[in-house]
Motif scaffolding. Sequence first.
Motif, PDB file in Angstrom:
ATOM      1  N   ILE A 279       0.439   7.431  -6.345  1.00  0.00           N
ATOM      2  CA  ILE A 279      -0.634   8.422  -6.439  1.00  0.00           C
ATOM      3  C   ILE A 279      -0.090   9.827  -6.155  1.00  0.00           C
ATOM      4  O   ILE A 279      -0.446  10.793  -6.843  1.00  0.00           O
ATOM      5  CB  ILE A 279      -1.789   8.047  -5.494  1.00  0.00           C
ATOM      6  N   VAL A 280       0.785   9.941  -5.164  1.00  0.00           N
ATOM      7  CA  VAL A 280       1.397  11.236  -4.858  1.00  0.00           C
ATOM      8  C   VAL A 280       2.234  11.709  -6.042  1.00  0.00           C
ATOM      9  O   VAL A 280       2.197  12.896  -6.410  1.00  0.00           O
ATOM     10  CB  VAL A 280       2.244  11.138  -3.572  1.00  0.00           C
TER      11      VAL A 280
ATOM     12  N   ILE B 101       0.440   4.458  -2.544  1.00  0.00           N
ATOM     13  CA  ILE B 101       0.333   5.844  -2.090  1.00  0.00           C
ATOM     14  C   ILE B 101       1.411   6.709  -2.741  1.00  0.00           C
ATOM     15  O   ILE B 101       1.138   7.825  -3.201  1.00  0.00           O
ATOM     16  CB  ILE B 101       0.405   5.915  -0.548  1.00  0.00           C
TER      17      ILE B 101
ATOM     18  N   TYR C  25       0.827  -1.204   0.000  1.00  0.00           N
ATOM     19  CA  TYR C  25       0.000   0.000   0.000  1.00  0.00           C
ATOM     20  C   TYR C  25       0.867   1.263   0.000  1.00  0.00           C
ATOM     21  O   TYR C  25       0.458   2.295  -0.539  1.00  0.00           O
ATOM     22  CB  TYR C  25      -0.954   0.003   1.195  1.00  0.00           C
ATOM     23  N   LYS C  26       2.075   1.195   0.550  1.00  0.00           N
ATOM     24  CA  LYS C  26       2.980   2.352   0.545  1.00  0.00           C
ATOM     25  C   LYS C  26       3.395   2.708  -0.879  1.00  0.00           C
ATOM     26  O   LYS C  26       3.496   3.880  -1.222  1.00  0.00           O
ATOM     27  CB  LYS C  26       4.212   2.052   1.389  1.00  0.00           C
TER      28      LYS C  26
END
Length: 62
Positions: A47-48, A44, A40-41
């Motif tokens: 997406i960032v 994220i 999940y990191k």
Amino acid sequence: MFSQGQLIFAACFFVAFAIAMIYAYRKDVKLHKLFYKGSYKILIAFIVFIGILFVIKVYFKR
């Protein structure tokens, strides 16, 4: 645009595909927890990164 037979086939295919994916995920859930613990990191961060690219595009467009 699509015939009735094509729509029925698409609906049946979607249902069968969803059932197969749910079955496969539930079968491998223990392995997913073991090998993909911090994934999940990465999602994220991706997406960032896309967000930063969008902000840069908007900023330099002006």
